[in-house]
Write an enzyme that holds these catalytic residues in place. Sequence first.
Site, PDB file in Angstrom:
ATOM      1  N   CYS A 112     -16.216   3.257  -3.082  1.00 52.08           N
ATOM      2  CA  CYS A 112     -15.517   3.756  -1.896  1.00 52.08           C
ATOM      3  C   CYS A 112     -14.663   4.964  -2.240  1.00 52.08           C
ATOM      4  O   CYS A 112     -14.624   5.946  -1.518  1.00 52.08           O
ATOM      5  CB  CYS A 112     -14.614   2.674  -1.316  1.00 52.08           C
ATOM      6  SG  CYS A 112     -15.524   1.270  -0.661  1.00 52.08           S
ATOM      7  N   CYS A 127      -7.531 -12.388  11.241  1.00 49.08           N
ATOM      8  CA  CYS A 127      -6.882 -11.580  10.210  1.00 49.08           C
ATOM      9  C   CYS A 127      -7.957 -10.921   9.349  1.00 49.08           C
ATOM     10  O   CYS A 127      -9.155 -11.103   9.568  1.00 49.08           O
ATOM     11  CB  CYS A 127      -5.935 -12.440   9.370  1.00 49.08           C
ATOM     12  SG  CYS A 127      -6.746 -13.436   8.108  1.00 49.08           S
ATOM     13  N   LYS A 160       5.757  11.470  -2.378  1.00 50.33           N
ATOM     14  CA  LYS A 160       5.284  11.702  -1.013  1.00 50.33           C
ATOM     15  C   LYS A 160       6.289  11.216   0.026  1.00 50.33           C
ATOM     16  O   LYS A 160       6.464  11.848   1.076  1.00 50.33           O
ATOM     17  CB  LYS A 160       3.946  10.974  -0.794  1.00 50.33           C
ATOM     18  CG  LYS A 160       2.772  11.673  -1.420  1.00 50.33           C
ATOM     19  CD  LYS A 160       1.471  10.952  -1.076  1.00 50.33           C
ATOM     20  CE  LYS A 160       0.290  11.737  -1.614  1.00 50.33           C
ATOM     21  NZ  LYS A 160      -0.992  11.036  -1.376  1.00 50.33           N
TER      22      LYS A 160
HETATM   23 ZN   LIG Z   1      -7.592 -15.366   9.039  1.00 45.18          ZN
END
Ligand SMILES: [Zn+2]
Length: 235
Positions: free
Chosen positions: A160, A143, A58
């Site tokens: 998923c 984060c 890709k």
């Molecule tokens: Zn964090």
Amino acid sequence: MATERILIVGVGGLGVPALWTLARAGARQLSLVDPDPVELSNLARQVIYRTADIGTPKVEAAARWLNERFPDVSVERHAVALDASNAARLIAAHDFVIDATDSPAAKFLINDACIATRTPFVYGGVVGMTGQAMTVIPTETACIRCVFETVPDEDEIQGCREAGIVGPVAGAIGAMQAGEAMRAARAQTTLLSGKILTYDASGPSRVRITAVSPRQGCDCGAWRPTHRESHAPGK
Ligand SMILES: [Zn+2]
């Protein structure tokens, strides 16, 4: 902008709209990481690939597409999986990272390597008709581990994958990720740092933006005590 080096990890459902948007917006240095070849099933959603690209890595097919249409864009190709042995080195060589992967393990790897090297990045994820994006400025904003804490187990990940992703949702999230990279490149404030954008395309399209705070106890170092010691009662 001309010197901004942007690393795109994953050149599939999110990475393709991201690189297209970046090239049109004037990005000049893109690096692509993806170990996989183009497959027949990619052609419908990942519109830059052609039948003749099947079997080609890709990153090679995407670089060729970029070179033909945007000859000013310099493209670095890495036909490898991002892993613990190369993540920090690759990420440290760039100014901004776009997480366009579809695996939770890869997302945590990118998070940790970006925190360690103080490299800002934008997370992106799509499951079914719902997409999410969030920008992380290391030591300043929450984060991925502040938000999710641990890697989901393999059953959840498989769920998923089977849910699949919807092209237009991935297109919107990938373009938003590119927008964050461009704002960072222009030294503008990123819109999604400390915030998760959720795009729900089931029924009437809905975009929701939720503020997220750094989590006390997360190793990323973004959490700050609300009260300083000097505010504590007593002498
Ligand atoms: Zn964090």
